[in-house]
Design a protein around this motif. Structure first.
Motif, PDB file in Angstrom:
ATOM      1  N   LYS A   1       0.947  -1.188   0.134  1.00 51.78           N
ATOM      2  CA  LYS A   1       0.397   0.292  -0.044  1.00 51.78           C
ATOM      3  C   LYS A   1       1.066   1.405   0.099  1.00 51.78           C
ATOM      4  CE  LYS A   1      -3.595   2.652   2.611  1.00 51.78           C
ATOM      5  NZ  LYS A   1      -5.142   2.184   3.129  1.00 51.78           N
ATOM      6  N   LYS A   2       1.708   1.010   0.899  1.00 45.58           N
ATOM      7  CA  LYS A   2       3.275   2.436   0.941  1.00 45.58           C
ATOM      8  C   LYS A   2       3.810   2.793  -0.474  1.00 45.58           C
ATOM      9  CE  LYS A   2       4.083   2.431   5.721  1.00 45.58           C
ATOM     10  NZ  LYS A   2       5.083   1.884   6.914  1.00 45.58           N
ATOM     11  N   PHE A   3       3.686   1.450  -1.338  1.00 42.06           N
ATOM     12  CA  PHE A   3       4.640   1.503  -2.154  1.00 42.06           C
ATOM     13  C   PHE A   3       3.766   2.046  -3.355  1.00 42.06           C
ATOM     14  CE2 PHE A   3       6.141  -0.337  -6.802  1.00 42.06           C
ATOM     15  CZ  PHE A   3       7.231  -0.144  -6.567  1.00 42.06           C
ATOM     16  N   ASN A   4       2.724   1.691  -3.680  1.00 37.49           N
ATOM     17  CA  ASN A   4       1.788   2.360  -4.352  1.00 37.49           C
ATOM     18  C   ASN A   4       1.302   3.523  -4.255  1.00 37.49           C
ATOM     19  OD1 ASN A   4       1.177  -0.460  -6.107  1.00 37.49           O
ATOM     20  ND2 ASN A   4      -0.059  -1.167  -5.155  1.00 37.49           N
ATOM     21  N   THR A   5       0.791   4.276  -2.873  1.00 34.29           N
ATOM     22  CA  THR A   5       1.233   5.265  -3.001  1.00 34.29           C
ATOM     23  C   THR A   5       1.969   6.338  -2.493  1.00 34.29           C
ATOM     24  OG1 THR A   5      -0.815   4.659  -0.606  1.00 34.29           O
ATOM     25  CG2 THR A   5       0.542   7.076  -0.977  1.00 34.29           C
ATOM     26  N   LEU A   6       3.017   6.244  -2.650  1.00 33.71           N
ATOM     27  CA  LEU A   6       4.572   7.258  -2.995  1.00 33.71           C
ATOM     28  C   LEU A   6       4.243   6.635  -4.553  1.00 33.71           C
ATOM     29  CD1 LEU A   6       7.112   8.354  -2.611  1.00 33.71           C
ATOM     30  CD2 LEU A   6       8.175   6.070  -1.598  1.00 33.71           C
ATOM     31  N   SER A   7       4.197   5.646  -5.439  1.00 30.83           N
ATOM     32  CA  SER A   7       4.321   5.623  -7.248  1.00 30.83           C
ATOM     33  C   SER A   7       3.516   6.582  -6.851  1.00 30.83           C
ATOM     34  CB  SER A   7       4.182   4.583  -6.956  1.00 30.83           C
ATOM     35  OG  SER A   7       5.247   3.112  -6.443  1.00 30.83           O
ATOM     36  N   ALA A   8       2.176   6.352  -7.296  1.00 28.26           N
ATOM     37  CA  ALA A   8       1.058   7.645  -7.671  1.00 28.26           C
ATOM     38  C   ALA A   8       1.450   8.993  -7.188  1.00 28.26           C
ATOM     39  CB  ALA A   8      -0.040   7.073  -6.836  1.00 28.26           C
ATOM     40  N   ASN A   9       2.110   9.037  -6.163  1.00 29.46           N
ATOM     41  CA  ASN A   9       2.227  10.377  -5.587  1.00 29.46           C
ATOM     42  C   ASN A   9       3.466  10.773  -6.870  1.00 29.46           C
ATOM     43  OD1 ASN A   9       0.454  10.772  -3.593  1.00 29.46           O
ATOM     44  ND2 ASN A   9       2.150  10.199  -1.905  1.00 29.46           N
ATOM     45  N   ILE A  10       4.993  10.617  -7.145  1.00 30.97           N
ATOM     46  CA  ILE A  10       5.876  10.202  -7.700  1.00 30.97           C
ATOM     47  C   ILE A  10       4.790  11.385  -9.308  1.00 30.97           C
ATOM     48  CG2 ILE A  10       7.896   9.547  -8.581  1.00 30.97           C
ATOM     49  CD1 ILE A  10       8.304   7.898  -6.274  1.00 30.97           C
ATOM     50  N   GLU A  11       4.495  10.268  -9.686  1.00 31.59           N
ATOM     51  CA  GLU A  11       3.547  10.110 -10.794  1.00 31.59           C
ATOM     52  C   GLU A  11       2.580  11.256 -11.024  1.00 31.59           C
ATOM     53  OE1 GLU A  11       1.785   8.325 -14.808  1.00 31.59           O
ATOM     54  OE2 GLU A  11       3.457   7.242 -13.029  1.00 31.59           O
ATOM     55  N   ASN A  12       2.000  12.029  -9.749  1.00 37.21           N
ATOM     56  CA  ASN A  12       1.146  13.042  -9.723  1.00 37.21           C
ATOM     57  C   ASN A  12       1.742  14.709  -9.855  1.00 37.21           C
ATOM     58  OD1 ASN A  12      -1.008  11.784  -9.754  1.00 37.21           O
ATOM     59  ND2 ASN A  12      -1.910  11.761  -8.029  1.00 37.21           N
ATOM     60  N   GLU A  13       2.824  14.266  -8.898  1.00 33.93           N
ATOM     61  CA  GLU A  13       3.912  15.430  -8.360  1.00 33.93           C
ATOM     62  C   GLU A  13       4.348  16.113 -10.144  1.00 33.93           C
ATOM     63  OE1 GLU A  13       5.299  15.068  -4.504  1.00 33.93           O
ATOM     64  OE2 GLU A  13       6.989  13.854  -6.032  1.00 33.93           O
ATOM     65  N   LYS A  14       4.954  14.835 -10.537  1.00 32.62           N
ATOM     66  CA  LYS A  14       5.442  15.309 -12.076  1.00 32.62           C
ATOM     67  C   LYS A  14       4.442  15.292 -13.549  1.00 32.62           C
ATOM     68  CE  LYS A  14       8.780  11.808 -11.834  1.00 32.62           C
ATOM     69  NZ  LYS A  14       9.665  10.079 -12.919  1.00 32.62           N
ATOM     70  N   LYS A  15       3.187  14.634 -12.943  1.00 35.94           N
ATOM     71  CA  LYS A  15       2.039  16.053 -14.219  1.00 35.94           C
ATOM     72  C   LYS A  15       1.470  17.299 -13.659  1.00 35.94           C
ATOM     73  CE  LYS A  15      -0.177  11.298 -14.199  1.00 35.94           C
ATOM     74  NZ  LYS A  15      -1.711  10.763 -14.836  1.00 35.94           N
ATOM     75  N   ILE A  16       2.079  16.967 -12.583  1.00 37.11           N
ATOM     76  CA  ILE A  16       1.373  18.423 -11.412  1.00 37.11           C
ATOM     77  C   ILE A  16       2.680  19.514 -12.212  1.00 37.11           C
ATOM     78  CG2 ILE A  16       1.659  20.091  -9.800  1.00 37.11           C
ATOM     79  CD1 ILE A  16      -0.437  17.793  -8.575  1.00 37.11           C
ATOM     80  N   GLU A  17       3.930  19.042 -11.939  1.00 33.74           N
ATOM     81  CA  GLU A  17       4.882  20.369 -12.689  1.00 33.74           C
ATOM     82  C   GLU A  17       4.676  20.406 -14.075  1.00 33.74           C
ATOM     83  OE1 GLU A  17       8.277  18.061 -10.409  1.00 33.74           O
ATOM     84  OE2 GLU A  17       7.762  18.824  -9.032  1.00 33.74           O
ATOM     85  N   ALA A  18       4.848  19.614 -14.986  1.00 39.11           N
ATOM     86  CA  ALA A  18       4.600  19.511 -16.374  1.00 39.11           C
ATOM     87  C   ALA A  18       3.507  20.375 -16.361  1.00 39.11           C
ATOM     88  CB  ALA A  18       4.276  17.936 -16.988  1.00 39.11           C
ATOM     89  N   GLN A  19       1.842  20.586 -15.544  1.00 36.35           N
ATOM     90  CA  GLN A  19       0.921  21.332 -15.754  1.00 36.35           C
ATOM     91  C   GLN A  19       1.358  22.841 -15.482  1.00 36.35           C
ATOM     92  OE1 GLN A  19      -2.329  21.082 -16.645  1.00 36.35           O
ATOM     93  NE2 GLN A  19      -2.538  19.607 -17.166  1.00 36.35           N
ATOM     94  N   LEU A  20       2.288  22.788 -14.804  1.00 39.19           N
ATOM     95  CA  LEU A  20       2.772  24.536 -14.544  1.00 39.19           C
ATOM     96  C   LEU A  20       3.403  24.905 -15.421  1.00 39.19           C
ATOM     97  CD1 LEU A  20       2.827  23.704 -10.137  1.00 39.19           C
ATOM     98  CD2 LEU A  20       0.993  24.997 -11.524  1.00 39.19           C
ATOM     99  N   GLN A  21       4.014  24.104 -15.802  1.00 40.60           N
ATOM    100  CA  GLN A  21       5.119  24.391 -17.159  1.00 40.60           C
ATOM    101  C   GLN A  21       3.905  24.997 -18.167  1.00 40.60           C
ATOM    102  OE1 GLN A  21       8.328  21.593 -17.757  1.00 40.60           O
ATOM    103  NE2 GLN A  21       9.549  23.788 -19.139  1.00 40.60           N
ATOM    104  N   GLY A  22       3.019  24.015 -18.437  1.00 39.78           N
ATOM    105  CA  GLY A  22       2.493  24.927 -19.480  1.00 39.78           C
ATOM    106  C   GLY A  22       1.653  25.622 -19.356  1.00 39.78           C
ATOM    107  N   LYS A  23       1.525  26.248 -17.893  1.00 40.93           N
ATOM    108  CA  LYS A  23       0.998  26.854 -18.069  1.00 40.93           C
ATOM    109  C   LYS A  23       1.590  28.771 -17.691  1.00 40.93           C
ATOM    110  CE  LYS A  23      -3.812  25.794 -16.421  1.00 40.93           C
ATOM    111  NZ  LYS A  23      -4.856  26.944 -16.548  1.00 40.93           N
ATOM    112  N   GLY A  24       3.430  27.905 -17.770  1.00 38.20           N
ATOM    113  CA  GLY A  24       3.780  29.242 -18.239  1.00 38.20           C
ATOM    114  C   GLY A  24       5.139  29.456 -16.971  1.00 38.20           C
ATOM    115  N   TYR A  25       4.770  28.686 -15.847  1.00 40.43           N
ATOM    116  CA  TYR A  25       5.951  29.080 -15.055  1.00 40.43           C
ATOM    117  C   TYR A  25       6.856  28.795 -15.417  1.00 40.43           C
ATOM    118  CZ  TYR A  25       1.946  29.895 -12.620  1.00 40.43           C
ATOM    119  OH  TYR A  25       1.151  30.903 -11.613  1.00 40.43           O
ATOM    120  N   GLU A  26       8.546  29.230 -15.426  1.00 39.07           N
ATOM    121  CA  GLU A  26       9.767  28.734 -15.754  1.00 39.07           C
ATOM    122  C   GLU A  26       9.515  27.189 -15.099  1.00 39.07           C
ATOM    123  OE1 GLU A  26      14.158  30.564 -15.240  1.00 39.07           O
ATOM    124  OE2 GLU A  26      12.988  31.563 -15.158  1.00 39.07           O
TER     125      GLU A  26
END
Length: 160
Positions: free
Chosen positions: A87-112
């Protein structure tokens, strides 16, 4: 297996994990990028704070995920412990993926640049911006985070 044996096994497992973490920290390199660690910390500037945070997060994740994987694959571990670790492994894996997606979305919004870290009940986001964030920008960032994580406690800060 009775409760006493399960407790002993769980205790030994925790000690093994702690010993592994301690061994990793003790055996870490004294040099990073050709510079001593103390020298690197002294040369950190405002412009690379986000990169340093991301490096620290990714390093910690790179240490944690294999530890979880080893415990999951260990045939000597109790079923309950394996399930909790999975459960911890799956949660951490999902969090890592979501962190990358959020960072990509923010870069797409124009943040450096941006940094996102997801904890159990809180998300921290740093964005690189020259000026203070407007209310609209803050709301947009929070909406992006909530869409990916469903966590409503979002801390947003600007880094230069």
């Amino acid at each position: 297996m009775n409760k006493k044996q399960a407790f002993i096994i769980a205790t030994l497992l925790v000690l093994i994990v702690c010993a592994g973490i301690l061994a990793t920290k003790v055996n870490s390199p004294l040099y990073v990028d050709g510079r001593e660690i103390g020298e690197q910390a002294a040369s950190t500037t405002k412009s690379d704070v986000i990169a340093d945070l991301r490096l620290k997060r990714d390093t910690e994740n790179a240490r944690t995920l294999p530890t979880y994987q080893t415990l999951i694959n260990d045939p000597n571990i109790a079923k309950e412990q394996k399930e909790a670790t999975l459960k911890k492994f799956n949660t951490l894996s999902a969090n890592i993926e979501n962190e990358k997606k959020i960072e990509a979305q923010l870069q797409g919004k124009g943040y450096e640049d941006s940094f996102c870290q997801i904890a159990e009940d809180k998300v921290t986001v740093y964005v690189k911006a020259k000026e203070n964030l407007t209310d609209k920008q803050t709301k947009d960032i929070k909406n992006i985070v909530v869409n990916f994580t469903k966590v409503k406690d979002v801390e947003i800060a600007r880094k230069q």
